[in-house]
Design an enzyme around this catalytic site. Structure first.
Site, short mmCIF file in Angstrom:
data_model
loop_
_atom_site.label_atom_id
_atom_site.label_comp_id
_atom_site.label_asym_id
_atom_site.label_seq_id
_atom_site.Cartn_x
_atom_site.Cartn_y
_atom_site.Cartn_z
N HIS A 247 0.06 -2.52 23.74
CA HIS A 247 0.20 -3.73 24.55
C HIS A 247 -1.10 -4.01 25.30
O HIS A 247 -1.79 -3.08 25.72
CB HIS A 247 1.40 -3.66 25.49
CG HIS A 247 1.25 -2.79 26.70
ND1 HIS A 247 0.72 -3.24 27.88
CD2 HIS A 247 1.58 -1.49 26.92
CE1 HIS A 247 0.74 -2.27 28.77
NE2 HIS A 247 1.25 -1.18 28.22
N ASP A 259 -3.63 1.59 31.43
CA ASP A 259 -2.37 0.97 31.00
C ASP A 259 -2.57 -0.53 30.84
O ASP A 259 -2.34 -1.28 31.75
CB ASP A 259 -1.27 1.28 32.02
CG ASP A 259 0.11 0.84 31.55
OD1 ASP A 259 0.25 0.46 30.38
OD2 ASP A 259 1.05 0.90 32.37
N GLU A 291 4.50 -6.68 27.48
CA GLU A 291 5.23 -5.40 27.46
C GLU A 291 5.76 -5.06 28.83
O GLU A 291 6.89 -4.60 28.99
CB GLU A 291 4.29 -4.29 26.95
CG GLU A 291 4.98 -2.95 26.74
CD GLU A 291 4.95 -2.01 27.93
OE1 GLU A 291 5.57 -0.94 27.85
OE2 GLU A 291 4.33 -2.34 28.98
N GLU A 292 4.91 -5.29 29.83
CA GLU A 292 5.23 -4.82 31.19
C GLU A 292 6.42 -5.52 31.82
O GLU A 292 6.95 -5.06 32.81
CB GLU A 292 4.00 -4.99 32.10
CG GLU A 292 2.78 -4.16 31.70
CD GLU A 292 2.92 -2.69 32.03
OE1 GLU A 292 4.01 -2.26 32.45
OE2 GLU A 292 1.93 -1.97 31.86
N ASP A 320 -0.45 4.02 24.03
CA ASP A 320 -0.25 3.50 25.38
C ASP A 320 -0.65 4.55 26.42
O ASP A 320 -0.07 5.64 26.44
CB ASP A 320 1.23 3.10 25.55
CG ASP A 320 1.45 2.21 26.78
OD1 ASP A 320 0.53 2.06 27.58
OD2 ASP A 320 2.58 1.68 26.91
#
Ligand code: BES
Ligand code: ZN
Length: 417
Positions: A247, A259, A291-292, A320
């Site tokens: 992501h 991240d 994604e988050e 990730d």
């Protein structure tokens, strides 16, 4: 990886008539993909995404700029990279304020319960225990704001009971230290917020002295639809036998270097070296958006596969958070994780066996939920996870290098030539 491509004919000397084949000229053949990996090249992607672009929240312009960057890089390696948009349904937390107007002005910090009604309400405060029907005063709660303790009943029942008693709003105070954000099962009829235990005690203290008037406001927020996109590079025939996924969105708090600019750096470098070595057959590279905020990009990608495409997909490698920490960890499909774990020794790596991190998720879940084997390559532990300090300076090129090696290894174990 064995180099299966023939060396270009022009660089070979004419074949001797003997049956013994000439040994290939080493410099003439494309190199083994693993030997081409550059941790520094991966790190430059981290700088581009985290330093130059910065925080890349789902649906933002910065997220879109990151998608363009990734697509541009993939195109420069010779891939046909496309942006595949999708919709996401988000819930935006409303703004809420709570002021005591009398006997003295006090500002508190409420958080609206998830699915609270919006509204501005002024009323006299009335404590009603846990909010069970018998906790409300016999004269009712008309025009009053109910102050309830968290616990025993769910939030929806507390709020419905208060509304039935005539209350115009509900304040729930925590039954343990600190603030909280509670969830209602469905939209409430009246505004409902949560406050900390200490703020609750403060209000109860004021009530013990006499009448208390409050102004509660819950505004904005609620369900919203927004658009994000996946960046997808497919092989010329369009079919994916393996997917490398990472992501590229981040949380709002920080630039998301580990991240997950780190995972995107690995994805891009893996794509580059496989194209350079000619070993990219059947591999799709997918940089996921959003994604988050709930794995929207990977869900959309998996939902978009038809039955044949799903059946053709042998597995997924999710990269990730791979640039910070000292230890490799693998999560995902048991068999695949065990295989990668066993083979990692050939790279001089020794991942620790791991249970899925409780409460934490990433895009490999979307594939596993569709019965597609998947593994998450991850490095423990990042003390700056989801913070403003998740910066490029803490990401180690050597870790990125190893992550790309593990990614190529996993692709081979999935059957990639
Ligand atoms: N990279 C994290 C998940 C993660 C953290 C995996 C630590 C392994 C170890 C990911 O980006 C994340 O924070 N995901 C959210 C997703 C959720 C909103 C669906 C999470 O886990 O809270
Ligand atoms: Zn992540």
């Amino acid at each position: 990886m064995p180099n299966l491509s023939p060396a270009p004919a022009t660089t070979l000397s004419p074949s001797p008539s003997s049956t013994v084949a000439p040994s290939p000229t080493p410099t003439a053949a494309p190199a083994d993909a693993t030997s081409l990996i550059s941790g520094d090249a991966e790190y430059r992607h981290v700088l581009a995404l985290a330093d130059d672009i910065g925080s890349r929240t789902a649906g933002s312009e910065a997220e879109a700029a990151a998608a363009d960057y990734i697509a541009g890089q993939l195109a420069s390696y010779g891939y046909d990279a496309t942006l595949e948009p999708f919709e996401m349904n988000l819930y935006v937390e409303p703004e809420s304020t709570l002021e005591v107007l009398s006997p003295e002005p006090v500002s508190l910090e409420p958080r609206a319960l998830h699915l609270s009604a919006a509204g501005d309400v002024t009323g006299e405060l009335a404590a009603a225990g846990l909010g069970r029907p018998q906790d409300f005063p016999p004269e009712g709660m008309t025009h009053r704001v109910a102050l309830l303790e968290r616990g025993e009943l769910n939030f929806s029942d507390k709020v419905a009971n208060a509304a039935a008693a005539g209350a115009v709003a509900v304040i729930v105070y925590n039954n343990e230290e600190g603030a909280f954000r509670g969830d209602l099962d469905q939209q409430s009829a009246i505004p409902a917020v949560g406050i900390s235990q200490a703020d609750g005690q403060r209000l109860l203290g004021l009530l013990a002295e006499g009448p208390v008037t409050v102004l509660l406001s819950v505004q904005g927020g609620g369900p919203q639809t927004d658009t994000s996109r996946n960046v997808v590079a497919r092989p010329p025939d369009g079919h994916c036998e393996e997917v490398v996924g990472a992501h590229y969105d981040s949380v709002e708090a920080g630039p998301g270097a580990n991240d997950n600019a780190s995972g995107v750096g690995v994805l891009l470098e893996t794509a580059r070296v496989l194209a350079a070595s000619g070993d990219d057959e059947g591999v799709c590279f997918v940089a996921f958006g959003a994604e988050e905020v709930g794995l929207f990009g990977s869900r959309s990608f998996v939902d978009g596969l038809n039955a044949d495409e799903r059946a053709a997909l042998r597995g997924m490698v999710n990269v990730d958070m791979v640039g910070v920490g000292d230890q490799w960890q693998l999560f995902g499909s048991e068999e695949l994780v065990a295989e990668v774990d066993a083979e990692a020794a050939s790279l001089g790596l020794d991942p620790v066996p791991a249970e899925a991190p409780t409460g934490l998720s990433s895009d490999y879940r979307s594939f596993m939920d569709a019965d597609i084997p998947a593994v998450l390559i991850h490095r423990v532990d990042d003390p700056r996870y989801h913070s403003s300090e998740d910066r490029a300076q803490f990401v180690k090129p050597q870790a990125l290098q190893e992550a790309a090696e593990l990614t190529l290894l996993t692709l081979r174990l999935l059957g990639q030539p």
